[in-house]
Design a protein around this motif. Structure first.
Motif, PDB file in Angstrom:
ATOM      1  N   ALA A  90     -21.254  74.296  34.553  1.00  0.00           N
ATOM      2  CA  ALA A  90     -21.090  72.995  35.198  1.00  0.00           C
ATOM      3  C   ALA A  90     -22.400  72.536  35.805  1.00  0.00           C
ATOM      4  O   ALA A  90     -22.505  71.399  36.269  1.00  0.00           O
ATOM      5  CB  ALA A  90     -20.013  73.081  36.279  1.00  0.00           C
ATOM      6  N   ILE A 134     -13.933  69.196  32.848  1.00  0.00           N
ATOM      7  CA  ILE A 134     -15.046  68.398  33.354  1.00  0.00           C
ATOM      8  C   ILE A 134     -16.330  69.246  33.441  1.00  0.00           C
ATOM      9  O   ILE A 134     -17.440  68.695  33.478  1.00  0.00           O
ATOM     10  CB  ILE A 134     -14.713  67.817  34.757  1.00  0.00           C
ATOM     11  CG1 ILE A 134     -15.715  66.732  35.160  1.00  0.00           C
ATOM     12  CG2 ILE A 134     -14.668  68.915  35.814  1.00  0.00           C
ATOM     13  CD1 ILE A 134     -15.708  65.510  34.307  1.00  0.00           C
ATOM     14  N   ARG A 141     -19.927  67.392  32.982  1.00  0.00           N
ATOM     15  CA  ARG A 141     -20.726  66.986  34.144  1.00  0.00           C
ATOM     16  C   ARG A 141     -22.237  66.993  33.850  1.00  0.00           C
ATOM     17  O   ARG A 141     -22.914  65.984  34.089  1.00  0.00           O
ATOM     18  CB  ARG A 141     -20.387  67.905  35.316  1.00  0.00           C
ATOM     19  CG  ARG A 141     -21.167  67.599  36.568  1.00  0.00           C
ATOM     20  CD  ARG A 141     -20.935  68.689  37.601  1.00  0.00           C
ATOM     21  NE  ARG A 141     -21.663  68.458  38.832  1.00  0.00           N
ATOM     22  CZ  ARG A 141     -22.234  69.439  39.538  1.00  0.00           C
ATOM     23  NH1 ARG A 141     -22.138  70.696  39.123  1.00  0.00           N
ATOM     24  NH2 ARG A 141     -22.872  69.165  40.649  1.00  0.00           N
ATOM     25  N   TYR A 179     -11.233  60.670  33.275  1.00  0.00           N
ATOM     26  CA  TYR A 179     -10.992  62.024  33.758  1.00  0.00           C
ATOM     27  C   TYR A 179      -9.515  62.172  34.157  1.00  0.00           C
ATOM     28  O   TYR A 179      -9.073  61.611  35.149  1.00  0.00           O
ATOM     29  CB  TYR A 179     -11.921  62.294  34.946  1.00  0.00           C
ATOM     30  CG  TYR A 179     -11.891  63.706  35.474  1.00  0.00           C
ATOM     31  CD1 TYR A 179     -11.113  64.708  34.898  1.00  0.00           C
ATOM     32  CD2 TYR A 179     -12.665  64.054  36.575  1.00  0.00           C
ATOM     33  CE1 TYR A 179     -11.102  65.987  35.390  1.00  0.00           C
ATOM     34  CE2 TYR A 179     -12.672  65.335  37.076  1.00  0.00           C
ATOM     35  CZ  TYR A 179     -11.877  66.292  36.484  1.00  0.00           C
ATOM     36  OH  TYR A 179     -11.862  67.563  36.984  1.00  0.00           O
ATOM     37  N   TYR A 211     -15.539  66.927  41.477  1.00  0.00           N
ATOM     38  CA  TYR A 211     -16.830  66.225  41.550  1.00  0.00           C
ATOM     39  C   TYR A 211     -16.648  64.706  41.724  1.00  0.00           C
ATOM     40  O   TYR A 211     -17.513  63.920  41.342  1.00  0.00           O
ATOM     41  CB  TYR A 211     -17.686  66.500  40.303  1.00  0.00           C
ATOM     42  CG  TYR A 211     -17.855  67.972  39.991  1.00  0.00           C
ATOM     43  CD1 TYR A 211     -18.742  68.764  40.725  1.00  0.00           C
ATOM     44  CD2 TYR A 211     -17.128  68.572  38.974  1.00  0.00           C
ATOM     45  CE1 TYR A 211     -18.902  70.110  40.440  1.00  0.00           C
ATOM     46  CE2 TYR A 211     -17.265  69.916  38.679  1.00  0.00           C
ATOM     47  CZ  TYR A 211     -18.142  70.679  39.416  1.00  0.00           C
ATOM     48  OH  TYR A 211     -18.292  72.024  39.127  1.00  0.00           O
ATOM     49  N   GLU A 213     -19.381  62.805  43.594  1.00  0.00           N
ATOM     50  CA  GLU A 213     -20.613  62.752  42.814  1.00  0.00           C
ATOM     51  C   GLU A 213     -20.543  61.637  41.763  1.00  0.00           C
ATOM     52  O   GLU A 213     -21.499  60.876  41.575  1.00  0.00           O
ATOM     53  CB  GLU A 213     -20.824  64.110  42.140  1.00  0.00           C
ATOM     54  CG  GLU A 213     -22.025  64.199  41.249  1.00  0.00           C
ATOM     55  CD  GLU A 213     -22.132  65.592  40.620  1.00  0.00           C
ATOM     56  OE1 GLU A 213     -22.031  66.587  41.358  1.00  0.00           O
ATOM     57  OE2 GLU A 213     -22.309  65.659  39.390  1.00  0.00           O
ATOM     58  N   PHE A 214     -19.416  61.533  41.095  1.00  0.00           N
ATOM     59  CA  PHE A 214     -19.284  60.488  40.068  1.00  0.00           C
ATOM     60  C   PHE A 214     -19.230  59.100  40.709  1.00  0.00           C
ATOM     61  O   PHE A 214     -19.756  58.134  40.162  1.00  0.00           O
ATOM     62  CB  PHE A 214     -18.048  60.742  39.207  1.00  0.00           C
ATOM     63  CG  PHE A 214     -18.139  61.998  38.378  1.00  0.00           C
ATOM     64  CD1 PHE A 214     -19.260  62.251  37.594  1.00  0.00           C
ATOM     65  CD2 PHE A 214     -17.121  62.937  38.391  1.00  0.00           C
ATOM     66  CE1 PHE A 214     -19.361  63.408  36.829  1.00  0.00           C
ATOM     67  CE2 PHE A 214     -17.207  64.099  37.634  1.00  0.00           C
ATOM     68  CZ  PHE A 214     -18.326  64.343  36.852  1.00  0.00           C
TER      69      PHE A 214
END
Lengths: 230, 117
Positions: A62, A123, A127, A146, A156, A159-160
């Motif tokens: 990841a 994911i 990522r 997702y 995450y 972060e996205f």
């Protein structure tokens, strides 16, 4: 390198981060001077001593190749001997592995719009692929769909969401109601006649091969639909 | 019964195993009764970095005889074989090729794989 001469790395766990219920990330460092050269999306093959067996268990990285540490993100699988072993480890413990492996990766800059489709811990390889795609000089449209069982299982997510703010070309769409296939169909098949997009799909269920077959059957080229099913 | 002859391109002595496919699985990786399952279950090493989950090509084998006896490869196996180094018309992934009953096969385990797929 011939069979039987695989380089075996020994990663030391530096951090353990809880990502969701029964889902955590393990971060590894390698001994000083060692580095694993890998492509975004590849996996490592862990050799886990469980009972009298050495279990071979693959885990997607990841992390991105530029990161200092290696990261794997995994679920505690009911009855799963490998994940139970890894969930029993603590900071400072070591894991032996070979790698990197796998051809489900995005290394060069995209040459078309990229549609990433992830389900659960699928994911993990997506990522770093997204990070690589967003770092490319030309900004093709990049979308992430997702699917997760609930909001707290969208890994995450922050972060996205930050990436959406920084990159106008990037869209992030969690799918929490089981409608992943319908979303993809509506957006990329029924929505227009464009079949130039590239798809990267990763998950654990039959949805991965269903989407693969269906996208290819509706006009996308075989090699434009990359996938990994765990 | 099935008779499987294994030739190692790296020069290791060839092996022959005979087994009853009804007793599959012989261990825990790959499809039950697959070449990978049979080999590992009989103490013969075959690389399988992805754990026999059809996600890499490290268990690539070349079927020298008996290829037509095997069930046809599915799309996932074909997609991976497409990326296998040293691909031949009779290549299969050991984790996916399930051996049917009452057949004889000869396979070659290639010397090289690449650290990619």
């Amino acid at each position: 390198m011939s069979a039987g001469e695989r380089r075996v790395y020994e990663g030391r766990i530096t951090r353990i981060v809880r990502r969701a219920p029964d889902t955590r990330s393990l971060f590894f460092s390698l001994p000083a001077g060692e580095r694993l050269a890998y492509r975004p999306g590849q996996f490592i093959s862990c050799q886990l001593p469980v009972g009298s067996d050495i279990l071979t268990r693959p885990y997607s990285l990841a992390s991105s190749p530029e990161d200092e540490e290696l990261e794997i993100c995994l679920n505690l699988v009911p009855g799963g001997r490998g994940s139970a072993y890894l969930f029993g480890l603590g900071v400072g413990d070591t894991v032996r592995f070979t790698g990197p492996w796998g051809s489900f990766c995005l290394d060069a800059a995209p040459e078309a719009a990229c549609i990433f489709v992830a389900e659960g811990t699928g994911i993990a390889p997506i990522r770093p692929m997204i990070a690589r795609a967003l770092a490319a000089p030309r900004e093709w449209p990049i979308a992430l769909h997702y699917a997760a069982a609930g909001r707290d299982q969208v890994l995450y997510a922050e972060e996205f969401e930050r990436a959406v703010e920084r990159h106008a070309c990037f869209t992030f769409s969690p799918v929490l109601d089981g409608s992943l296939r319908a979303v993809i169909e509506r957006t990329y098949v029924a929505g227009d006649a464009d079949r130039s997009r590239h798809f990267y799909i990763c998950g654990v269920g039959s949805i991965v091969t269903e989407l693969r077959d269906w996208l290819r059957a509706t006009g996308y080229e075989r090699r434009a639909v990359q996938y990994e099913k765990w | 019964m099935v008779r499987l002859r294994i030739i190692f391109e790296n020069g290791d002595p060839e092996r022959v195993v005979e087994f009853d496919p009804a007793k599959a699985p012989f261990q825990h990786d790959g499809l039950p009764g697959s070449i990978l399952d049979v080999l590992l279950g009989h103490g013969i090493h075959l690389e399988h970095a992805c754990g026999g989950n059809c996600a890499c090509t490290t268990c690539h084998v070349v079927v020298k005889s008996g290829f037509e006896k095997l069930p046809e490869a599915e799309e996932s196996e074909l997609d991976l074989l497409d990326k296998a180094p040293g691909l031949t018309p009779t290549s299969r992934l050991g984790c996916q090729a399930v051996l049917p009953n009452n057949c004889e096969l000869t396979i070659v385990i290639p010397r090289f794989t690449i650290n990619l797929a």
